[in-house]
Design an enzyme around this catalytic site. Sequence first.
Site, mmCIF file in Angstrom:
data_model
loop_
_atom_site.group_PDB
_atom_site.id
_atom_site.type_symbol
_atom_site.label_atom_id
_atom_site.label_comp_id
_atom_site.label_asym_id
_atom_site.label_seq_id
_atom_site.Cartn_x
_atom_site.Cartn_y
_atom_site.Cartn_z
ATOM 1 N N PRO A 161 13.311 -34.928 36.108
ATOM 2 C CA PRO A 161 12.858 -36.105 35.348
ATOM 3 C C PRO A 161 13.939 -36.721 34.457
ATOM 4 C CG PRO A 161 12.083 -34.114 34.295
ATOM 5 C CD PRO A 161 12.778 -33.672 35.561
ATOM 6 N N CYS A 162 14.932 -37.319 35.084
ATOM 7 C CA CYS A 162 16.034 -37.907 34.319
ATOM 8 C C CYS A 162 15.578 -39.098 33.474
ATOM 9 C CB CYS A 162 17.178 -38.306 35.245
ATOM 10 S SG CYS A 162 16.706 -39.398 36.596
ATOM 11 N N HIS A 163 14.394 -39.660 33.772
ATOM 12 C CA HIS A 163 13.889 -40.768 32.963
ATOM 13 C C HIS A 163 13.548 -40.304 31.545
ATOM 14 C CE1 HIS A 163 10.235 -38.855 34.568
ATOM 15 N NE2 HIS A 163 9.593 -39.367 33.515
#
Length: 197
Positions: A161-163
């Site tokens: 989940p790089c967001h």
Amino acid sequence: MSITSKARKTSLRRDVEKSTQRPFSGRFYSLFETDIGWIGFRGEASRLSRVTIGHRNRDAARRQLCESDTDDAQPTAADWFPELREQFERFLEGEPITFRGYELVHEKMTSFQRQVFQATSALTYGATASYSDIATRIGRPNAARAVGNALGTNRFPLLIPCHRVLASGGQIGGFTAPQGIRLKAKLLEIEHRGLNR
């Protein structure tokens, strides 16, 4: 090997798979339209080689999935891995889904990237951290910019989940998926709503 070491290796294999000896892309893919655009993922059996999100149309998502084919075989279009598709759809509806148990195949990954992806995968639904936070957690406190660069190579958005990783001061930072930071803001808003359901 200690129990702790075994558990650590199992966790890493589950969420951020080490590089394979042979290139792997997978024969199957799934493409579907959502409120954030077209999503696609590709792989074979229980292994994923690519996830792509936020495309304007089906063809754009398919091109992204197939851009790095390493052999003459083309993927077979199918509703492959419907369980994962359903998890994406439930996530986008605001359900606090945790994407776990998928084997993610990285053909090329440095030790630094692996550390960044593992630390990012530890961020829970609705939580955020800064690039500097991630750098500190992996023992490289001065490598915030390098963390951002590593996340820019993430082939598995939402699963890694790089967001959830932001710039300093709560600024949204960058996002390399189609729609850029506008899509990143949408994903963060979806999780915010999910926490307050």
